[in-house]
Design a protein around this motif. Structure first.
Motif, PDB file in Angstrom:
ATOM      1  N   THR A  80       0.758  -1.243   0.050  1.00 61.13           N
ATOM      2  CA  THR A  80      -0.372   0.009   0.122  1.00 61.13           C
ATOM      3  C   THR A  80       0.497   0.831   0.081  1.00 61.13           C
ATOM      4  O   THR A  80       0.576   2.209  -0.558  1.00 61.13           O
ATOM      5  CB  THR A  80      -0.745   0.369   0.819  1.00 61.13           C
ATOM      6  N   THR A 187      -5.079  -4.898   6.665  1.00 58.87           N
ATOM      7  CA  THR A 187      -4.913  -3.333   6.169  1.00 58.87           C
ATOM      8  C   THR A 187      -6.303  -2.631   6.219  1.00 58.87           C
ATOM      9  O   THR A 187      -5.551  -1.345   6.353  1.00 58.87           O
ATOM     10  CB  THR A 187      -5.713  -4.301   3.901  1.00 58.87           C
ATOM     11  N   GLN A 191      -5.274   1.789   6.890  1.00 62.93           N
ATOM     12  CA  GLN A 191      -6.321   2.217   6.346  1.00 62.93           C
ATOM     13  C   GLN A 191      -6.385   3.442   7.133  1.00 62.93           C
ATOM     14  O   GLN A 191      -5.844   4.799   6.904  1.00 62.93           O
ATOM     15  CB  GLN A 191      -7.550   2.047   5.955  1.00 62.93           C
ATOM     16  N   LEU A 270     -14.596   1.491  -1.190  1.00 56.13           N
ATOM     17  CA  LEU A 270     -13.050   1.798  -1.210  1.00 56.13           C
ATOM     18  C   LEU A 270     -12.589   0.705  -0.522  1.00 56.13           C
ATOM     19  O   LEU A 270     -11.363   0.555  -0.472  1.00 56.13           O
ATOM     20  CB  LEU A 270     -12.873   3.347  -1.287  1.00 56.13           C
ATOM     21  N   HIS A 274     -10.099  -2.078  -1.566  1.00 55.98           N
ATOM     22  CA  HIS A 274      -8.784  -2.123  -1.173  1.00 55.98           C
ATOM     23  C   HIS A 274      -7.741  -2.772  -0.575  1.00 55.98           C
ATOM     24  O   HIS A 274      -7.243  -3.031  -0.463  1.00 55.98           O
ATOM     25  CB  HIS A 274      -8.461  -0.423  -0.719  1.00 55.98           C
ATOM     26  N   HIS A 277      -8.439  -5.821  -2.941  1.00 56.07           N
ATOM     27  CA  HIS A 277      -6.604  -5.769  -3.882  1.00 56.07           C
ATOM     28  C   HIS A 277      -5.017  -6.093  -3.348  1.00 56.07           C
ATOM     29  O   HIS A 277      -4.460  -6.796  -3.585  1.00 56.07           O
ATOM     30  CB  HIS A 277      -6.604  -4.155  -3.911  1.00 56.07           C
ATOM     31  N   LYS A 329     -12.951  -3.488  -5.457  1.00 54.42           N
ATOM     32  CA  LYS A 329     -11.367  -4.228  -6.290  1.00 54.42           C
ATOM     33  C   LYS A 329     -11.551  -3.810  -7.331  1.00 54.42           C
ATOM     34  O   LYS A 329     -10.586  -3.176  -7.855  1.00 54.42           O
ATOM     35  CB  LYS A 329     -11.352  -5.460  -5.811  1.00 54.42           C
ATOM     36  N   VAL A 332     -10.212  -0.429  -7.129  1.00 53.13           N
ATOM     37  CA  VAL A 332      -8.454   0.142  -7.162  1.00 53.13           C
ATOM     38  C   VAL A 332      -7.771  -0.906  -8.072  1.00 53.13           C
ATOM     39  O   VAL A 332      -7.091  -0.229  -8.051  1.00 53.13           O
ATOM     40  CB  VAL A 332      -8.332  -0.796  -5.944  1.00 53.13           C
ATOM     41  N   VAL A 336      -4.768   1.590  -9.650  1.00 58.14           N
ATOM     42  CA  VAL A 336      -3.462   0.972  -9.540  1.00 58.14           C
ATOM     43  C   VAL A 336      -3.046   0.951 -10.866  1.00 58.14           C
ATOM     44  O   VAL A 336      -1.540   1.112 -11.003  1.00 58.14           O
ATOM     45  CB  VAL A 336      -3.725   0.601  -8.277  1.00 58.14           C
ATOM     46  N   MET A 341       0.683   2.586  -7.390  1.00 56.90           N
ATOM     47  CA  MET A 341      -0.276   2.415  -6.290  1.00 56.90           C
ATOM     48  C   MET A 341       0.173   4.345  -5.305  1.00 56.90           C
ATOM     49  O   MET A 341      -0.573   4.225  -4.705  1.00 56.90           O
ATOM     50  CB  MET A 341       0.739   2.287  -5.055  1.00 56.90           C
ATOM     51  N   ASN A 345      -2.717   6.580  -3.949  1.00 55.22           N
ATOM     52  CA  ASN A 345      -3.111   6.998  -1.825  1.00 55.22           C
ATOM     53  C   ASN A 345      -3.754   8.535  -2.305  1.00 55.22           C
ATOM     54  O   ASN A 345      -3.604   8.643  -0.745  1.00 55.22           O
ATOM     55  CB  ASN A 345      -1.742   6.683  -1.675  1.00 55.22           C
ATOM     56  N   TRP A 348      -6.582   8.597  -0.086  1.00 59.76           N
ATOM     57  CA  TRP A 348      -6.854   9.081   2.061  1.00 59.76           C
ATOM     58  C   TRP A 348      -6.316  10.844   2.099  1.00 59.76           C
ATOM     59  O   TRP A 348      -6.747  10.720   3.265  1.00 59.76           O
ATOM     60  CB  TRP A 348      -5.686   7.923   1.916  1.00 59.76           C
TER      61      TRP A 348
END
Length: 372
Positions: A80, A187, A191, A270, A274, A277, A329, A332, A336, A341, A345, A348
């Motif tokens: 990530t 994960t 997050q 999401l 994520h 993924h 998924k 993402v 990506v 990646m 990001n 976020w």
């Protein structure tokens, strides 16, 4: 990010944060609606036993899950690129009643209702029985959960009997499957720890959902009738969140509450997408049988259920939840693959960079809006 109706007139006390009235005398809220302690007791009494196993095998599963939850942190951060300086909290390995109790505690904190009885011996108990029955059903399907609302670093829950039961049903390698599940849940921890604003964002939107002004029943029924007519005519939206019981719930809500629910649904899509993924992106070097596990797990998600299970899944919105994993998924994966990646990001950053409903199924719209 929340949208509220201001019931105050001239001279009404206002909050400095958002200019809304602090009085709730004419609003319906979650407060007192559910006795969460009673819900936990009811759920624990109704929940079926987990798969039969020896004491030694159970202890081994608990120890292995605890170790895997710590070991998963490094590959999750590597995939990530989300880093923080927070300690890795020990996972709580629970049985089904343990998950029910933890879920009830979390919901009481999230809704601000507490677990104590309010307003007399029966206040909140009827709803507590209903919620307890729902938690009992859900507790048989939950493999793990990250709860950002309890403890200073959140709480990572792993439901050992369910994990053991699924790995047996799928016929997959137990060690690989346990670690694979931990990758998903860790994960979620990463997050929230890397984006501390997420928990506040969730709280704000949940508060809006429970902060509904009194309105004529006819208005709610009119929205519901309109939705049913659209469905009969085949004009209902393709969004899975607009179908089933979740769609009917959305249809009955006033605009502010519907928008809050949509924001929570998009955030959930999401977060789950994520995590899915990431659990696949670590690759066979970390989880040797990852492709076999994913194939078997996806088949299990879509297998036919008996009529009673189908009804319960619809009532609890489980099918909408499964759609969240799939849609999230896919979103993402495409972003990506397209931008990498590191640029992904940016999602976020804050509530404005989260994907909107129209972007989940069209990731390039998110890329254009957020990344330019």
């Amino acid at each position: 990010m929340t949208i509220r109706q201001d019931p105050g007139g001239p001279g009404a006390p206002q909050s400095a944060a958002n200019g809304r009235s602090d009085t709730r005398s004419e609003r319906r809220t979650f407060s007192g609606a559910v006795d969460w302690r009673w819900a936990a007791r009811t759920g624990a009494a109704l929940v079926p036993a987990g798969p039969r196993t020896s004491r030694l095998a159970a202890e081994q599963a608990v120890a292995e899950l605890a170790a895997a939850s710590v070991r998963a942190e490094e590959p999750v951060r590597a995939v990530t690129g989300l880093l923080d300086d927070q300690p890795v909290p020990a996972a709580r390995i629970v049985d089904r009643p343990g998950w029910i109790g933890a879920a009830a505690d979390s919901m009481s904190l999230l809704t601000g209702t507490g677990t104590a009885d309010r307003g007399g011996a029966l206040a909140g108990k009827p709803a507590g029985v209903q919620v307890g029955a729902m938690l009992a059903f859900l507790s048989t399907a939950i493999l793990g959960q990250y709860d950002p609302f309890t403890g200073p670093d959140g709480t990572l829950l792993l439901v050992a009997p369910n994990i053991v039961g699924v790995e047996r049903a799928l016929g997959v390698d137990p060690a690989d499957f346990r670690f694979w599940v931990c990758l998903h849940e860790v994960t979620h921890r990463v997050q929230f720890s890397a984006s501390p604003w997420l928990s506040g964002y969730m709280r704000e939107n949940v508060e809006v959902l429970g902060d509904i002004e009194d309105e004529a029943t006819s208005e709610m029924l009119a929205r519901l009738i309109t939705e049913l007519k659209l469905r009969r005519s085949g004009q209902a939206g393709d969004d899975p969140n607009s179908r089933g019981v979740v769609g009917l719930l959305r249809a009955t809500q006033p605009p502010a509450q519907r928008e809050a629910l949509d924001r929570l649904l998009m955030l959930g899509t999401l977060l789950e997408g994520h995590a899915d993924h990431v659990m696949d992106a670590v690759g066979p070097s970390v989880v040797p049988t990852v492709e076999q596990i994913r194939s078997a797990f996806d088949k299990r998600r879509t297998r036919p259920a008996n009529p009673v299970q189908r009804l319960l899944r619809a009532l609890l919105g489980i099918d909408a939840k499964v759609a969240q994993y799939v849609r999230g998924k896919a979103f993402v994966d495409e972003v990506v693959t397209t931008v990498g990646m590191q640029q992904f990001n940016a999602i976020w950053t804050d509530g404005d960079t989260l994907p909107r409903a129209a972007e989940i199924d069209d990731p390039r719209r998110w890329i254009t809006r957020v990344l330019g």
